[in-house]
Scaffold this motif. Structure first.
Motif, short mmCIF file in Angstrom:
data_model
loop_
_atom_site.label_atom_id
_atom_site.label_comp_id
_atom_site.label_asym_id
_atom_site.label_seq_id
_atom_site.Cartn_x
_atom_site.Cartn_y
_atom_site.Cartn_z
N PRO A 1 5.90 74.28 6.81
CA PRO A 1 6.64 73.04 6.53
C PRO A 1 7.23 72.99 5.12
CG PRO A 1 4.68 72.53 7.79
CD PRO A 1 4.60 74.00 7.44
N LYS A 2 6.47 73.51 4.13
CA LYS A 2 6.97 73.46 2.75
C LYS A 2 8.11 74.44 2.53
CE LYS A 2 3.46 76.76 1.16
NZ LYS A 2 2.35 76.99 0.21
N GLU A 3 8.32 75.36 3.47
CA GLU A 3 9.42 76.33 3.35
C GLU A 3 10.69 75.85 4.05
OE1 GLU A 3 6.58 80.36 3.37
OE2 GLU A 3 7.67 79.74 5.17
N GLN A 4 10.63 74.67 4.66
CA GLN A 4 11.76 74.16 5.44
C GLN A 4 12.53 73.07 4.68
OE1 GLN A 4 10.66 72.98 9.47
NE2 GLN A 4 8.84 74.28 9.37
N ARG A 5 13.83 73.07 4.92
CA ARG A 5 14.69 71.98 4.44
C ARG A 5 15.49 71.49 5.64
NH1 ARG A 5 18.26 74.03 -0.39
NH2 ARG A 5 18.93 71.83 -0.27
N LEU A 6 15.37 70.20 5.95
CA LEU A 6 16.06 69.61 7.11
C LEU A 6 17.24 68.76 6.65
CD1 LEU A 6 13.02 68.56 9.34
CD2 LEU A 6 14.43 70.63 9.50
N LEU A 7 18.39 69.06 7.23
CA LEU A 7 19.61 68.32 6.89
C LEU A 7 20.12 67.57 8.13
CD1 LEU A 7 19.45 70.75 4.77
CD2 LEU A 7 21.90 70.41 4.50
N PHE A 8 20.39 66.29 7.95
CA PHE A 8 20.97 65.49 9.04
C PHE A 8 22.20 64.79 8.50
CE2 PHE A 8 21.01 61.41 11.52
CZ PHE A 8 21.40 61.99 12.72
N ARG A 9 23.32 65.03 9.19
CA ARG A 9 24.61 64.49 8.77
C ARG A 9 24.97 64.92 7.34
NH1 ARG A 9 23.90 58.33 11.21
NH2 ARG A 9 24.02 58.92 13.42
N GLY A 10 24.62 66.18 7.03
CA GLY A 10 24.99 66.76 5.75
C GLY A 10 24.09 66.42 4.59
N VAL B 1 20.05 70.43 11.05
CA VAL B 1 20.16 71.79 10.51
C VAL B 1 18.90 72.13 9.71
CG1 VAL B 1 21.47 73.32 8.98
CG2 VAL B 1 22.66 71.62 10.39
N LEU B 2 18.34 73.29 10.01
CA LEU B 2 17.16 73.77 9.30
C LEU B 2 17.55 74.93 8.39
CD1 LEU B 2 14.14 74.19 8.72
CD2 LEU B 2 14.01 75.54 10.83
N LEU B 3 17.22 74.79 7.11
CA LEU B 3 17.45 75.85 6.13
C LEU B 3 16.12 76.25 5.52
CD1 LEU B 3 20.57 74.44 4.23
CD2 LEU B 3 20.55 76.09 6.12
N GLU B 4 16.03 77.53 5.20
CA GLU B 4 14.82 77.99 4.52
C GLU B 4 14.95 77.69 3.03
OE1 GLU B 4 12.05 82.02 4.06
OE2 GLU B 4 13.88 82.04 5.26
N ASP B 5 13.87 77.22 2.44
CA ASP B 5 13.88 76.89 1.03
C ASP B 5 14.26 78.12 0.20
OD1 ASP B 5 13.09 74.97 -1.21
OD2 ASP B 5 11.81 76.71 -1.64
N PRO B 6 15.25 78.03 -0.69
CA PRO B 6 15.71 79.19 -1.46
C PRO B 6 14.60 79.90 -2.24
CG PRO B 6 17.24 77.37 -1.72
CD PRO B 6 16.04 76.83 -1.00
N ALA B 7 13.74 79.12 -2.87
CA ALA B 7 12.65 79.72 -3.65
C ALA B 7 11.72 80.51 -2.74
CB ALA B 7 11.88 78.64 -4.40
N SER B 8 11.42 79.93 -1.57
CA SER B 8 10.54 80.61 -0.62
C SER B 8 11.21 81.88 -0.08
CB SER B 8 10.20 79.66 0.54
OG SER B 8 9.48 80.34 1.54
#
Length: 265
Positions: free
Chosen positions: A79-88, A109-116
């Motif tokens: 979960p801490k490695e995920q970034r969730l985007l809704f409507r940008g 949209v699911l993005l992986e955390d850049p640092a992770s």
């Protein structure tokens, strides 16, 4: 205990009343009673993750943090490695889906955390580096095994009393030094570094062995030569009669001298 302040009631369109509350930080959220997480309407959400799509079922009143926990086994991301985007816009874990406007068949949209992601790439590079180091050390070990057999053959010849070419010993030494340079150029960590160190010591021991063989090969007084010289000296003493420091007694002559003359006709 967090203090909840009821700020209003409205209809959600399904003839149900929604209670709102103001939480610390002046965040307005729907009031959730105990048991809400296990009740309510289930909705299907389409989550885009790179070139993949995941269809997940969650409660309509779940938070984005809840959605991340559902997506974790599907995506392999914590979960801490995920970034969730809704409507940008990126959503926080404590935001509710229905408040953000997420409905049945909504897309997130699911993005992986850049640092992770960067950390994982570093780990992958490190693991690949260890694997490459293992392979390079193994190649050197195979070449050294071939050279070691030639060293054994040379040692066997010298122990049997045979003289070998100094050039052959020099060439083997140079080939071992080449392998030693290869080992020195290998960047290794962990167990691969230990294996490299072991092989370096092995090559150095073979170089020392060749140095000893070269010295033995250059020494004319080998075991066989010493025996030959000893036999020769014994033969010389026998020939010269050297066995005493005194002058030998002359042998008696068989000829007798007389003054009587005899006439021959």
């Amino acid at each position: 205990m967090k203090k909840r302040t009821r700020v209003g009631v409205e209809n959600d369109g399904l003839n149900r009343k929604i209670d709102w509350e103001l939480r610390p930080g002046r965040m307005l959220v729907q009031k959730r009673d105990i048991g809400d997480a296990n009740s309510g309407i289930m909705i299907k959400i389409k989550v885009s993750h790179g070139s993949y799509y995941h269809d997940v079922l969650v409660h309509a009143q779940s938070t984005f943090g809840d959605l991340k926990r559902v997506l974790s086994p599907e995506t392999g991301l914590e979960p801490k490695e995920q970034r969730l985007l809704f409507r940008g816009k990126e959503k926080e874990d404590n935001e509710c889906l229905h408040i953000a406007g997420v409905k049945d068949m909504s897309k997130i949209v699911l993005l992986e955390d850049p640092a992770s992601k960067e950390k994982k790439l570093e780990e992958m590079k490190k693991n690949q580096g260890v694997l490459n180091a293992y392979e390079e050390v193994a190649k050197v070990r195979a070449e050294v095994d071939k050279l070691s057999q030639k060293i054994v053959d040379l040692e066997t010849s010298l122990l049997s009393g045979l003289k070998v070419s100094d050039r052959e010993i020099v060439v083997l030494t140079e080939l071992l030094m080449v392998e030693l340079l290869k080992l020195d150029s290998i960047v290794a960590d962990g167990e691969a570094k230990v294996q490299r160190r072991v092989e370096v010591r092995r090559v150095q021991s073979f170089v020392d062995t060749l140095d000893n063989l070269k010295a033995r090969n250059s020494n004319p007084f080998s075991k066989k030569s010493i025996n030959a010289v000893s036999v020769t000296k014994n033969w010389e003493r026998f020939e010269l009669g050297v066995g005493s420091l005194h002058i030998p007694t002359p042998l008696p002559s068989s000829t007798k001298i007389t003054q009587d003359w005899e006439l021959f006709d």
